[in-house]
Design a protein around this motif. Sequence first.
Motif, PDB file in Angstrom:
ATOM      1  N   TYR A  43      20.224  69.547 -37.555  1.00  0.00           N
ATOM      2  CA  TYR A  43      20.894  68.252 -37.359  1.00  0.00           C
ATOM      3  C   TYR A  43      20.377  67.294 -38.417  1.00  0.00           C
ATOM      4  CZ  TYR A  43      16.648  68.587 -34.518  1.00  0.00           C
ATOM      5  OH  TYR A  43      15.377  68.875 -34.080  1.00  0.00           O
ATOM      6  N   ASP A  44      21.042  66.131 -38.533  1.00  0.00           N
ATOM      7  CA  ASP A  44      20.646  65.132 -39.528  1.00  0.00           C
ATOM      8  C   ASP A  44      19.339  64.448 -39.118  1.00  0.00           C
ATOM      9  OD1 ASP A  44      22.914  65.694 -40.966  1.00  0.00           O
ATOM     10  OD2 ASP A  44      24.092  64.085 -40.034  1.00  0.00           O
ATOM     11  N   PHE A  45      18.678  63.851 -40.103  1.00  0.00           N
ATOM     12  CA  PHE A  45      17.408  63.165 -39.821  1.00  0.00           C
ATOM     13  C   PHE A  45      17.575  62.062 -38.767  1.00  0.00           C
ATOM     14  CE2 PHE A  45      16.384  64.339 -44.422  1.00  0.00           C
ATOM     15  CZ  PHE A  45      15.676  65.476 -44.053  1.00  0.00           C
ATOM     16  N   ASN A  46      18.746  61.436 -38.748  1.00  0.00           N
ATOM     17  CA  ASN A  46      18.940  60.321 -37.803  1.00  0.00           C
ATOM     18  C   ASN A  46      19.568  60.763 -36.475  1.00  0.00           C
ATOM     19  OD1 ASN A  46      21.556  60.845 -38.463  1.00  0.00           O
ATOM     20  ND2 ASN A  46      22.038  58.808 -39.268  1.00  0.00           N
ATOM     21  N   ALA A  47      19.749  62.070 -36.302  1.00  0.00           N
ATOM     22  CA  ALA A  47      20.509  62.568 -35.145  1.00  0.00           C
ATOM     23  C   ALA A  47      19.821  62.303 -33.807  1.00  0.00           C
ATOM     24  CB  ALA A  47      20.772  64.061 -35.293  1.00  0.00           C
ATOM     25  N   GLU A  49      17.993  59.653 -33.097  1.00  0.00           N
ATOM     26  CA  GLU A  49      17.842  58.211 -32.825  1.00  0.00           C
ATOM     27  C   GLU A  49      18.478  57.896 -31.466  1.00  0.00           C
ATOM     28  OE1 GLU A  49      16.651  55.629 -34.698  1.00  0.00           O
ATOM     29  OE2 GLU A  49      16.678  56.212 -36.808  1.00  0.00           O
ATOM     30  N   PRO A  50      17.981  56.957 -30.713  1.00  0.00           N
ATOM     31  CA  PRO A  50      16.825  56.107 -31.019  1.00  0.00           C
ATOM     32  C   PRO A  50      15.493  56.704 -30.560  1.00  0.00           C
ATOM     33  CG  PRO A  50      17.785  55.387 -28.955  1.00  0.00           C
ATOM     34  CD  PRO A  50      18.601  56.577 -29.421  1.00  0.00           C
ATOM     35  N   ALA A  54      14.788  58.232 -37.888  1.00  0.00           N
ATOM     36  CA  ALA A  54      15.182  59.037 -39.041  1.00  0.00           C
ATOM     37  C   ALA A  54      14.047  59.203 -40.052  1.00  0.00           C
ATOM     38  CB  ALA A  54      16.396  58.406 -39.720  1.00  0.00           C
ATOM     39  N   LEU A  55      13.291  58.140 -40.298  1.00  0.00           N
ATOM     40  CA  LEU A  55      12.222  58.249 -41.302  1.00  0.00           C
ATOM     41  C   LEU A  55      11.130  59.214 -40.846  1.00  0.00           C
ATOM     42  CD1 LEU A  55      11.083  57.408 -44.008  1.00  0.00           C
ATOM     43  CD2 LEU A  55      10.027  55.420 -42.895  1.00  0.00           C
ATOM     44  N   THR A  56      10.779  59.128 -39.574  1.00  0.00           N
ATOM     45  CA  THR A  56       9.791  60.075 -39.041  1.00  0.00           C
ATOM     46  C   THR A  56      10.299  61.507 -39.183  1.00  0.00           C
ATOM     47  OG1 THR A  56       8.886  58.494 -37.445  1.00  0.00           O
ATOM     48  CG2 THR A  56       8.571  60.821 -36.942  1.00  0.00           C
ATOM     49  N   MET A  57      11.566  61.729 -38.827  1.00  0.00           N
ATOM     50  CA  MET A  57      12.128  63.083 -38.924  1.00  0.00           C
ATOM     51  C   MET A  57      12.092  63.581 -40.369  1.00  0.00           C
ATOM     52  SD  MET A  57      12.997  64.664 -36.187  1.00  0.00           S
ATOM     53  CE  MET A  57      13.780  65.969 -37.120  1.00  0.00           C
ATOM     54  N   GLU A  58      12.490  62.700 -41.294  1.00  0.00           N
ATOM     55  CA  GLU A  58      12.550  63.126 -42.700  1.00  0.00           C
ATOM     56  C   GLU A  58      11.161  63.479 -43.241  1.00  0.00           C
ATOM     57  OE1 GLU A  58      14.592  60.441 -45.295  1.00  0.00           O
ATOM     58  OE2 GLU A  58      14.110  61.632 -47.074  1.00  0.00           O
ATOM     59  N   LEU A  59      10.182  62.608 -42.987  1.00  0.00           N
ATOM     60  CA  LEU A  59       8.824  62.882 -43.467  1.00  0.00           C
ATOM     61  C   LEU A  59       8.233  64.105 -42.771  1.00  0.00           C
ATOM     62  CD1 LEU A  59       7.455  59.215 -43.519  1.00  0.00           C
ATOM     63  CD2 LEU A  59       8.061  60.632 -45.506  1.00  0.00           C
ATOM     64  N   HIS A  60       8.482  64.191 -41.479  1.00  0.00           N
ATOM     65  CA  HIS A  60       7.912  65.274 -40.683  1.00  0.00           C
ATOM     66  C   HIS A  60       8.422  66.640 -41.172  1.00  0.00           C
ATOM     67  CE1 HIS A  60       6.544  66.189 -36.249  1.00  0.00           C
ATOM     68  NE2 HIS A  60       5.880  66.879 -37.134  1.00  0.00           N
ATOM     69  N   HIS A 201       1.464  61.882 -36.558  1.00  0.00           N
ATOM     70  CA  HIS A 201       2.550  61.838 -37.560  1.00  0.00           C
ATOM     71  C   HIS A 201       3.920  62.051 -36.895  1.00  0.00           C
ATOM     72  CE1 HIS A 201       1.804  66.423 -38.199  1.00  0.00           C
ATOM     73  NE2 HIS A 201       2.958  66.320 -37.573  1.00  0.00           N
ATOM     74  N   ALA A 202       3.936  62.577 -35.682  1.00  0.00           N
ATOM     75  CA  ALA A 202       5.204  62.852 -34.988  1.00  0.00           C
ATOM     76  C   ALA A 202       5.815  61.589 -34.383  1.00  0.00           C
ATOM     77  CB  ALA A 202       4.977  63.901 -33.897  1.00  0.00           C
ATOM     78  N   TYR A 203       5.009  60.520 -34.222  1.00  0.00           N
ATOM     79  CA  TYR A 203       5.543  59.350 -33.510  1.00  0.00           C
ATOM     80  C   TYR A 203       5.042  57.997 -33.984  1.00  0.00           C
ATOM     81  CZ  TYR A 203       1.051  59.642 -31.017  1.00  0.00           C
ATOM     82  OH  TYR A 203      -0.283  59.691 -30.713  1.00  0.00           O
ATOM     83  N   TYR A 204       4.047  57.961 -34.875  1.00  0.00           N
ATOM     84  CA  TYR A 204       3.359  56.700 -35.116  1.00  0.00           C
ATOM     85  C   TYR A 204       4.226  55.619 -35.754  1.00  0.00           C
ATOM     86  CZ  TYR A 204      -0.947  54.139 -34.755  1.00  0.00           C
ATOM     87  OH  TYR A 204      -1.902  53.237 -34.342  1.00  0.00           O
ATOM     88  N   LEU A 205       5.155  55.981 -36.635  1.00  0.00           N
ATOM     89  CA  LEU A 205       5.998  54.974 -37.303  1.00  0.00           C
ATOM     90  C   LEU A 205       6.801  54.160 -36.297  1.00  0.00           C
ATOM     91  CD1 LEU A 205       7.466  56.885 -40.387  1.00  0.00           C
ATOM     92  CD2 LEU A 205       5.628  55.192 -40.353  1.00  0.00           C
ATOM     93  N   LYS A 206       7.300  54.825 -35.276  1.00  0.00           N
ATOM     94  CA  LYS A 206       8.132  54.140 -34.282  1.00  0.00           C
ATOM     95  C   LYS A 206       7.335  53.659 -33.071  1.00  0.00           C
ATOM     96  CE  LYS A 206      12.113  54.851 -31.213  1.00  0.00           C
ATOM     97  NZ  LYS A 206      12.872  53.641 -31.552  1.00  0.00           N
TER      98      LYS A 206
END
Length: 237
Positions: A43-47, A49-50, A54-60, A201-206
């Motif tokens: 799926y897409d990086f933003n799929a 959300e919320p 998306a940024l966490t998914m992309e980096l992860h 790293h799985a959740y800290y940004l959000k």
Amino acid sequence: MERRKFITMLGTAALTVPVMGTIASCAPVPEKFEGHKFPELGYDFNALEPYIDALTMELHYTKHHKGYFNNFLTATDGTELLETPMEKIFENINQYPAAVRNNGGGYYNHALFWENMTPSRQEIPALLKQSIEKDFKSLDTFKEQFSTSAKTHFGSGWAWLALGRDGKLFITSTANQDNPLMNISGVNYGVPLLALDVWEHAYYLKYQNKRADYVDNFWNVINWETVNNRLTKAKNL
Ligand code: MN3
């Protein structure tokens, strides 16, 4: 460790054939193994959300997971582990260097994790639901116990639902990139059915320090079909 010694150990490990026949005596392995591959994200990086940004998914996916994969290839370069399914490697993981354990675990665990999430909400298939109700009394009890395991695991690691050798489901957590297939002390053996990454790293940004909110939201994105398929395969051994 000297390279020659490592390769000799790999040779010995290959002679260790697991005893088959009992339920979940070992993990299902691919019928035809075609080498280690960095898996597609379905799926897409933003799929997600919320619940997962998306940024966490992309980096992860592109940095963390890809990093584990690349480092695993480096750690096993020139050895027969390149031709060995991960499930078989984990059966003897205590014989290999830490780089194989850490990066092999990271490569494998994240592949499971991506697969057991989906943007489309799903009903829980009957087999899985019945098994959960049998071993945890109710779906709510299971969710509560799994969440507690994920929220209270100290430091980096993973929470798991797994199928044990006794044919029963159980919840556990592991440190770092370990998983229930690894033959190391402190890890309960089981075939992984559901994985949740609780590294920061799985959740800290959000979510910053609020791991509990991340864990609570995980229930919105679970791919129950995938979990059910893993259970079916594990029971058919
Ligand atoms: Mn991770």
